[in-house]
Scaffold this motif. Structure first.
Motif, PDB file in Angstrom:
ATOM      1  N   ILE A 197       0.844  -1.205   0.000  1.00  0.00           N
ATOM      2  CA  ILE A 197       0.000   0.000   0.000  1.00  0.00           C
ATOM      3  C   ILE A 197       0.875   1.251   0.000  1.00  0.00           C
ATOM      4  O   ILE A 197       0.574   2.236  -0.681  1.00  0.00           O
ATOM      5  CB  ILE A 197      -0.943  -0.020   1.220  1.00  0.00           C
ATOM      6  CG1 ILE A 197      -1.994  -1.119   1.044  1.00  0.00           C
ATOM      7  CG2 ILE A 197      -1.618   1.336   1.410  1.00  0.00           C
ATOM      8  CD1 ILE A 197      -2.780  -1.419   2.302  1.00  0.00           C
ATOM      9  N   LEU A 198       1.975   1.221   0.751  1.00  0.00           N
ATOM     10  CA  LEU A 198       2.911   2.350   0.762  1.00  0.00           C
ATOM     11  C   LEU A 198       3.451   2.603  -0.640  1.00  0.00           C
ATOM     12  O   LEU A 198       3.538   3.750  -1.089  1.00  0.00           O
ATOM     13  CB  LEU A 198       4.060   2.063   1.733  1.00  0.00           C
ATOM     14  CG  LEU A 198       5.197   3.082   1.761  1.00  0.00           C
ATOM     15  CD1 LEU A 198       4.694   4.443   2.245  1.00  0.00           C
ATOM     16  CD2 LEU A 198       6.348   2.607   2.660  1.00  0.00           C
ATOM     17  N   ILE A 258      -7.430   5.197   1.143  1.00  0.00           N
ATOM     18  CA  ILE A 258      -7.792   5.156  -0.272  1.00  0.00           C
ATOM     19  C   ILE A 258      -9.308   5.127  -0.436  1.00  0.00           C
ATOM     20  O   ILE A 258      -9.859   5.662  -1.401  1.00  0.00           O
ATOM     21  CB  ILE A 258      -7.161   3.913  -0.945  1.00  0.00           C
ATOM     22  CG1 ILE A 258      -5.633   4.091  -1.064  1.00  0.00           C
ATOM     23  CG2 ILE A 258      -7.756   3.653  -2.320  1.00  0.00           C
ATOM     24  CD1 ILE A 258      -4.915   2.864  -1.586  1.00  0.00           C
ATOM     25  N   PHE A 259      -9.996   4.518   0.534  1.00  0.00           N
ATOM     26  CA  PHE A 259     -11.443   4.337   0.430  1.00  0.00           C
ATOM     27  C   PHE A 259     -12.214   5.416   1.199  1.00  0.00           C
ATOM     28  O   PHE A 259     -13.387   5.244   1.527  1.00  0.00           O
ATOM     29  CB  PHE A 259     -11.818   2.945   0.938  1.00  0.00           C
ATOM     30  CG  PHE A 259     -11.161   1.839   0.160  1.00  0.00           C
ATOM     31  CD1 PHE A 259     -11.743   1.357  -1.001  1.00  0.00           C
ATOM     32  CD2 PHE A 259      -9.939   1.319   0.559  1.00  0.00           C
ATOM     33  CE1 PHE A 259     -11.129   0.358  -1.736  1.00  0.00           C
ATOM     34  CE2 PHE A 259      -9.317   0.315  -0.166  1.00  0.00           C
ATOM     35  CZ  PHE A 259      -9.907  -0.161  -1.332  1.00  0.00           C
ATOM     36  N   ASP A 260     -11.522   6.521   1.505  1.00  0.00           N
ATOM     37  CA  ASP A 260     -12.133   7.708   2.127  1.00  0.00           C
ATOM     38  C   ASP A 260     -12.482   7.539   3.602  1.00  0.00           C
ATOM     39  O   ASP A 260     -13.237   8.338   4.158  1.00  0.00           O
ATOM     40  CB  ASP A 260     -13.382   8.183   1.362  1.00  0.00           C
ATOM     41  CG  ASP A 260     -13.017   8.933   0.096  1.00  0.00           C
ATOM     42  OD1 ASP A 260     -11.988   9.634   0.112  1.00  0.00           O
ATOM     43  OD2 ASP A 260     -13.735   8.812  -0.911  1.00  0.00           O
ATOM     44  N   ARG A 261     -11.949   6.517   4.264  1.00  0.00           N
ATOM     45  CA  ARG A 261     -12.119   6.416   5.716  1.00  0.00           C
ATOM     46  C   ARG A 261     -11.296   7.530   6.367  1.00  0.00           C
ATOM     47  O   ARG A 261     -10.128   7.730   6.039  1.00  0.00           O
ATOM     48  CB  ARG A 261     -11.636   5.060   6.236  1.00  0.00           C
ATOM     49  CG  ARG A 261     -11.833   4.878   7.741  1.00  0.00           C
ATOM     50  CD  ARG A 261     -11.259   3.538   8.213  1.00  0.00           C
ATOM     51  NE  ARG A 261     -11.854   2.439   7.491  1.00  0.00           N
ATOM     52  CZ  ARG A 261     -13.014   1.876   7.814  1.00  0.00           C
ATOM     53  NH1 ARG A 261     -13.696   2.331   8.850  1.00  0.00           N
ATOM     54  NH2 ARG A 261     -13.488   0.876   7.098  1.00  0.00           N
ATOM     55  N   ASN A 306       0.893   6.736   9.639  1.00  0.00           N
ATOM     56  CA  ASN A 306       0.504   5.325   9.593  1.00  0.00           C
ATOM     57  C   ASN A 306      -0.962   5.079   9.276  1.00  0.00           C
ATOM     58  O   ASN A 306      -1.301   4.111   8.603  1.00  0.00           O
ATOM     59  CB  ASN A 306       0.854   4.660  10.926  1.00  0.00           C
ATOM     60  CG  ASN A 306       0.353   3.233  11.000  1.00  0.00           C
ATOM     61  OD1 ASN A 306      -0.566   2.931  11.749  1.00  0.00           O
ATOM     62  ND2 ASN A 306       0.948   2.376  10.209  1.00  0.00           N
ATOM     63  N   SER A 307      -1.853   5.946   9.772  1.00  0.00           N
ATOM     64  CA  SER A 307      -3.288   5.657   9.647  1.00  0.00           C
ATOM     65  C   SER A 307      -3.772   5.461   8.211  1.00  0.00           C
ATOM     66  O   SER A 307      -4.568   4.554   7.951  1.00  0.00           O
ATOM     67  CB  SER A 307      -4.108   6.758  10.330  1.00  0.00           C
ATOM     68  OG  SER A 307      -4.097   6.568  11.719  1.00  0.00           O
ATOM     69  N   PRO A 308      -3.330   6.285   7.236  1.00  0.00           N
ATOM     70  CA  PRO A 308      -3.799   6.050   5.868  1.00  0.00           C
ATOM     71  C   PRO A 308      -3.401   4.673   5.343  1.00  0.00           C
ATOM     72  O   PRO A 308      -4.148   4.050   4.590  1.00  0.00           O
ATOM     73  CB  PRO A 308      -3.108   7.167   5.071  1.00  0.00           C
ATOM     74  CG  PRO A 308      -2.838   8.233   6.079  1.00  0.00           C
ATOM     75  CD  PRO A 308      -2.490   7.502   7.332  1.00  0.00           C
ATOM     76  N   ILE A 309      -2.223   4.213   5.763  1.00  0.00           N
ATOM     77  CA  ILE A 309      -1.733   2.912   5.291  1.00  0.00           C
ATOM     78  C   ILE A 309      -2.422   1.776   6.045  1.00  0.00           C
ATOM     79  O   ILE A 309      -2.971   0.846   5.445  1.00  0.00           O
ATOM     80  CB  ILE A 309      -0.203   2.836   5.463  1.00  0.00           C
ATOM     81  CG1 ILE A 309       0.464   3.914   4.596  1.00  0.00           C
ATOM     82  CG2 ILE A 309       0.317   1.452   5.091  1.00  0.00           C
ATOM     83  CD1 ILE A 309       1.916   4.149   4.900  1.00  0.00           C
ATOM     84  N   GLN A 310      -2.404   1.853   7.378  1.00  0.00           N
ATOM     85  CA  GLN A 310      -3.042   0.804   8.172  1.00  0.00           C
ATOM     86  C   GLN A 310      -4.540   0.770   7.920  1.00  0.00           C
ATOM     87  O   GLN A 310      -5.144  -0.305   7.842  1.00  0.00           O
ATOM     88  CB  GLN A 310      -2.761   1.029   9.663  1.00  0.00           C
ATOM     89  CG  GLN A 310      -3.148  -0.154  10.524  1.00  0.00           C
ATOM     90  CD  GLN A 310      -2.881   0.085  11.992  1.00  0.00           C
ATOM     91  OE1 GLN A 310      -3.793   0.419  12.747  1.00  0.00           O
ATOM     92  NE2 GLN A 310      -1.636  -0.063  12.400  1.00  0.00           N
ATOM     93  N   GLY A 311      -5.150   1.950   7.798  1.00  0.00           N
ATOM     94  CA  GLY A 311      -6.585   2.015   7.531  1.00  0.00           C
ATOM     95  C   GLY A 311      -6.945   1.444   6.173  1.00  0.00           C
ATOM     96  O   GLY A 311      -7.970   0.766   6.019  1.00  0.00           O
ATOM     97  N   LEU A 365      -4.144  -2.033  -7.062  1.00  0.00           N
ATOM     98  CA  LEU A 365      -3.030  -1.161  -6.703  1.00  0.00           C
ATOM     99  C   LEU A 365      -2.000  -1.139  -7.816  1.00  0.00           C
ATOM    100  O   LEU A 365      -2.061  -1.950  -8.751  1.00  0.00           O
ATOM    101  CB  LEU A 365      -2.382  -1.650  -5.399  1.00  0.00           C
ATOM    102  CG  LEU A 365      -3.298  -1.825  -4.177  1.00  0.00           C
ATOM    103  CD1 LEU A 365      -2.484  -2.296  -2.979  1.00  0.00           C
ATOM    104  CD2 LEU A 365      -4.023  -0.531  -3.850  1.00  0.00           C
ATOM    105  N   LEU A 366      -1.046  -0.239  -7.691  1.00  0.00           N
ATOM    106  CA  LEU A 366       0.037  -0.157  -8.678  1.00  0.00           C
ATOM    107  C   LEU A 366       0.994  -1.336  -8.547  1.00  0.00           C
ATOM    108  O   LEU A 366       1.835  -1.556  -9.411  1.00  0.00           O
ATOM    109  CB  LEU A 366       0.807   1.161  -8.507  1.00  0.00           C
ATOM    110  CG  LEU A 366       0.000   2.427  -8.797  1.00  0.00           C
ATOM    111  CD1 LEU A 366       0.794   3.670  -8.433  1.00  0.00           C
ATOM    112  CD2 LEU A 366      -0.424   2.477 -10.257  1.00  0.00           C
ATOM    113  N   VAL A 367       0.895  -2.051  -7.423  1.00  0.00           N
ATOM    114  CA  VAL A 367       1.643  -3.300  -7.251  1.00  0.00           C
ATOM    115  C   VAL A 367       0.622  -4.392  -6.975  1.00  0.00           C
ATOM    116  O   VAL A 367      -0.472  -4.129  -6.488  1.00  0.00           O
ATOM    117  CB  VAL A 367       2.662  -3.213  -6.093  1.00  0.00           C
ATOM    118  CG1 VAL A 367       3.696  -2.141  -6.364  1.00  0.00           C
ATOM    119  CG2 VAL A 367       1.957  -2.934  -4.772  1.00  0.00           C
ATOM    120  N   SER A 368       0.993  -5.613  -7.301  1.00  0.00           N
ATOM    121  CA  SER A 368       0.043  -6.709  -7.105  1.00  0.00           C
ATOM    122  C   SER A 368      -0.065  -7.074  -5.630  1.00  0.00           C
ATOM    123  O   SER A 368       0.904  -6.960  -4.878  1.00  0.00           O
ATOM    124  CB  SER A 368       0.499  -7.934  -7.899  1.00  0.00           C
ATOM    125  OG  SER A 368       1.768  -8.364  -7.449  1.00  0.00           O
TER     126      SER A 368
END
Length: 886
Positions: A671-672, A776-779, A803-808, A868-871
């Motif tokens: 995700i990062l 990414i999903f607007d949380r 961290n929250s955008p990634i962990q979320g 995502l841009l990576v699998s």
């Protein structure tokens, strides 16, 4: 006996409370610790004083006459922390609601107002108690005016008392002469200059002898020491100015009538509502039952339906309603009544009791018919805490059901709970009684038999709030771009979690006992080894005894002693473990004893009659959106140590089944890569090679095939540490290297992946601007810590923002995967069930003849949960127990 006037220095006590009480916030994120501490101090004083009159004085931000005399007055004072500043108008609002007289006046400080009121009160024969944390007030002490100075430490308040006698005994001067001491020595906090070089000791000695600065100056040649004589001589005009600045004006022109300050009823309906709003739960017990039980207007709109024709008519009307707020008095798998609120001419909240011909089956059938009748329309049956009521609704169309509490969680995930009275307050601006206020200690079953009126009120109030809050909450979800998140992820997930709870997971009770016995053997071995290495027997579970053994008996370094003994926290011991073998054994002992008590022994109590544990999965606990597990918590089962992992052997598939476990691989790093858009990290992942080895190769500038295991391990620590905003100090601790080396690793990492540093910095700046982070999903995750005046709190907020955008986002993806897997199993009419979710891992209890289908479903739906841009990648294993499958 004289009547008593209590005067409170508002800002002083509020300030003292702010620093004496740990940070507190209410459900809206408003800081409340200063208010809470202030009120506790005020109540303590009032309990002791039995006051007849009460007044609180506050400073205003406007300049006073002292600023006009001396431009630098209070010029060195730090600005008020924002967390304290926001509480000033709030405590005034609370005090006004409590009928407390407040005074403030432009051009004058609270000290002057209080001094004037103290003098005025004394002049008409009152005993005066003046409450302040400011020792300048001691100049006002007389036989009738008592200065009370509270000190709050760790939430406990003690008060020092000073009349004329106590001031003289402490300082050797009269209260009036105390002004001259301050004039001589100055006051750094108020930026009163005084005479340079004269401190408190010298100033006290001079005034004790000469009684005033004027008399001291008149005898300047006799002043000792010479340094003080010179300073007073050269700065006498400055000292005179300082005396004016230090003198409290006791003749301030204020409009004040003592009768208006009569100490009356503090505990009003208005103050009760504010105490509830600010979550002062421990103070609510001070209110009389009449205030607590004030009936809301909604009670006038209650209609109890006990006739079959009325109930039939009500359900016919509900078929045409857009939304219906529903509340079940449901307890111990039994329904005792139901309430419905919907748009109608009468604006009624209806209550249907379970009695006689209106039995549980009839009512449940009517609700099921209703859900089927309004199916495929926009209509919704709105509930609160829906998952816990789905047993009643099992025959309903699930897509017609909505949970208002779950929606409120998305809007404010920092709250501890989402109860009906909180929703009423937050979204309808209503102050409502709590469940305990209405029903006391009665459960629904008891209330149905002994106080059905109270039960009907509670039920109708709940359905009223559920119905009316929903419209506001739905609008807010739309405005914050989270309605899609709610409708496509959170609500469908609720039914998945319900299914998982109902299904449960089988546990080998005998295997659990064998595992516990195995742990006990190792625990006893460790205990013996620890005693031998320490040379003494002691209670290893006692931090106090352990601290003495480690830092006194064995003379280990860096022992930090507090009032309760040496710190033996894990971070302290981990620093010593490499050099002292006994410490490693103590850490292992702690892990195993916790493992035994919490899991080997503790899990047994959760095993049901069917041999399975039916734990709870919670959607509204974590701020980042992660699902939490309780009763028991299966997410904390240790996996780092071999003996800890073995507990998974006790979780077994039922006969004819195997477990299939699928675990996302490095999902947060992937995700990062996606969110940062860093080309090198994206290429590294898409090359399908070892990401940590690639990172080590690039960071340490060595060929891929020459990367050592240590370099790979260090790169792995940096890879994952970056996601959590790790500092050079944190990395140095984790890798047992110097901070300099750790900082070099981090700098090299950002040189290798430059877009990641810009991305992380951007996350922090964006969160500071908006007050929240976004997935990414607007949380959205609010981060109030970013606006804190406290450096440590701000730093913590920055780590959350990183961290929250990634962990979320990771939490959102696993939720999407769960929904897809659950629906695919159902659509394919498979008997296999999704039964467990642990962070990034899913566990399916799979029938042996469905293994290939389930593996295909897991792979397709977990990999396809997000583009995502990576699998996305998963690791998948199968086995007869959870240990084998992981």
């Amino acid at each position: 006996m004289s009547k008593k006037l209590v005067l409170i220095d508002g800002h002083s006590i509020l300030n003292r409370a702010f620093y004496g009480v740990p940070d507190l916030t209410n459900s809206e994120g408003t800081h409340t610790n200063a208010m809470y501490g202030f009120l506790n101090i005020m109540f303590k004083i009032l309990d002791e004083e039995h006051a007849d009159y009460l007044t609180v004085a506050f400073d205003l931000s406007a300049p006073t006459f002292r600023h006009k005399l001396f431009e630098g007055y209070k010029g060195t004072r730090k600005s008020m922390p924002e967390e304290l500043r926001q509480q000033v108008p709030l405590i005034k609002e609370v005090l006004k609601a409590m009928n407390v007289t407040i005074i403030e006046k432009e051009g004058y400080e609270a000290d002057d107002l209080l001094g004037t009121l103290a003098k005025s009160g004394e002049s008409i024969g009152l005993d005066v108690s003046l409450i302040s944390g400011d020792r300048d007030m001691l100049q006002l002490a007389t036989q009738k005016v008592k200065i009370r100075i509270p000190k709050t430490k760790k939430g406990v308040t003690e008060v020092e008392d000073y009349n004329f006698k106590e001031v003289f005994e402490l300082y050797g001067v009269t209260p009036t002469e105390f002004i001259d001491i301050k004039a001589l020595m100055g006051d750094a906090s108020d930026n009163i200059p005084g005479a340079p070089g004269i401190g408190e000791k010298t100033a006290s000695a001079i005034i004790q002898k000469y009684k005033s600065i004027e008399n001291a100056y008149a005898n300047i040649e006799q002043i000792t020491p010479n340094k003080a004589k010179t300073s007073l001589s050269e700065n006498y005009e400055q000292v005179q100015l300082s005396k004016v600045l230090a003198t409290i004006d006791t003749d301030a022109p204020i409009d004040y009538n003592i009768d208006d300050a009569t100490f009356n009823n503090l505990y009003t309906k208005e103050s009760y509502e504010l105490f509830k709003k600010y979550n002062f739960k421990s103070l609510l017990k001070k209110f009389d039952s009449e205030i607590v039980s004030t009936e809301p207007e909604v009670y006038k709109q209650i209609k109890i339906l006990s006739e079959l024709s009325d109930i039939e008519n009500a359900f016919s009307a509900m078929e045409k309603a857009e939304h219906i707020g529903v509340f079940f008095a449901y307890e111990d798998n039994q329904l005792f009544g139901a309430s419905f609120t919907f748009a109608s001419k009468e604006k009624l909240s209806l209550y249907i009791p379970i009695q006689g011909f209106i039995n549980e089956g009839y009512l449940i059938g009517k609700i099921a018919d209703l859900s089927n009748m309004i199916h495929n329309k926009k209509n919704k049956l709105i509930f609160l805490n829906l998952k816990e009521q789905l047993d009643v609704l099992k025959d309903c169309e699930f897509d017609m059901l909505t949970d208002v509490g779950l929606a409120a969680y998305l809007l404010n995930p920092l709250k501890e709970s989402y109860l009906f009275d909180e929703l009423g307050r937050d979204y309808l601006k209503l102050s409502l009684p709590t469940k305990a206020d209405i029903l006391g200690k009665l459960g629904f079953k008891e209330a149905a038999f002994v106080n059905e009126e109270a039960l009907s009120k509670y039920a109708c109030l709940s359905s009223y709030v559920i119905y009316n809050a929903w419209e506001t909450i739905e609008d807010e979800l739309k405005n914050s771009n989270m309605l899609e998140l709610f409708e496509t992820i959170e609500m469908p997930l609720l039914f998945v979690l319900y299914s998982m709870q109902k299904e449960g997971i089988m546990v080998d009770k005998e295997g659990l006992k064998i595992y516990g016995d195995k742990l006990q053997i190792r625990i006893l071995e460790l205990e013996k080894e620890i005693y031998e290495l320490s040379g003494t027997e002691f209670n290893i579970n006692s931090p106090k005894q352990l601290g003495v053994v480690l830092f006194e008996t064995l003379q280990m370094p860096n022992g930090k002693k507090t009032k309760s003994g040496y710190s033996t926290a894990a971070d302290v011991l981990e620093k010593l473990a490499g050099e002292y073998p006994i410490v490693g054994k103590i850490l292992e002992y702690r892990q195993l004893t916790k493992l035994k008590s919490t899991y080997a022994d503790g899990l047994s109590s959760y095993i049901g009659e069917d041999g399975r544990i039916h734990g709870k999965f919670n959607q509204t606990i974590t701020a980042t959106g992660r699902i939490s597990s309780t009763e028991p918590n299966l997410q904390n089962i240790p996996i780092r140590m071999e003996l800890g992992r073995e507990i998974r052997k006790a979780f077994i598939a039922k006969p004819g089944c195997v477990f299939i476990d699928a675990d996302y691989s490095q999902i947060e790093l992937r995700i990062l890569a996606h969110m940062s858009g860093d080309i090198k990290l994206i290429e590294a992942y898409n090359s399908e090679q070892d990401i940590h080895r690639i990172t080590a190769s690039q960071v340490f500038h060595v060929p891929l095939e020459e990367v050592s295991n240590t370099q790979r391990s260090n790169a792995k620590a940096v890879n994952f540490g970056i996601i959590y905003g790790i500092s050079s100090f944190g990395l140095s601790q984790g890798l047992s290297i110097s901070r300099k080396e750790a900082n070099e690793y981090i700098e090299k990492y950002f040189e290798t992946y430059p877009d990641i540093k810009a991305f992380i910095n951007g996350l922090v700046e964006d969160a500071k601007e908006k007050g929240y982070s976004t997935t990414i999903f607007d949380r959205k995750r609010p981060i109030p810590e970013l606006s804190s005046s406290n450096f440590m709190q701000r730093a913590f907020g920055e780590r959350i923002a990183m961290n929250s955008p990634i962990q979320g986002t990771a939490a959102d993806i696993i939720k999407i995967a769960m929904i897809k897997v659950y629906e695919a199993l159902k659509d394919n009419k498979l008997k296999s069930k999704l039964i467990l979710q642990i962070h990034d891992e899913l566990l399916v209890e799979t029938y042996e003849d469905e293994v290939d289908q389930v593996k295909k479903i897991l792979k397709e739906n977990m990999l396809g949960a997000a583009k995502l841009l990576v699998s996305l990648e998963i690791d998948m294993n199968e086995g007869k127990n959870w240990f084998e499958a992981h």
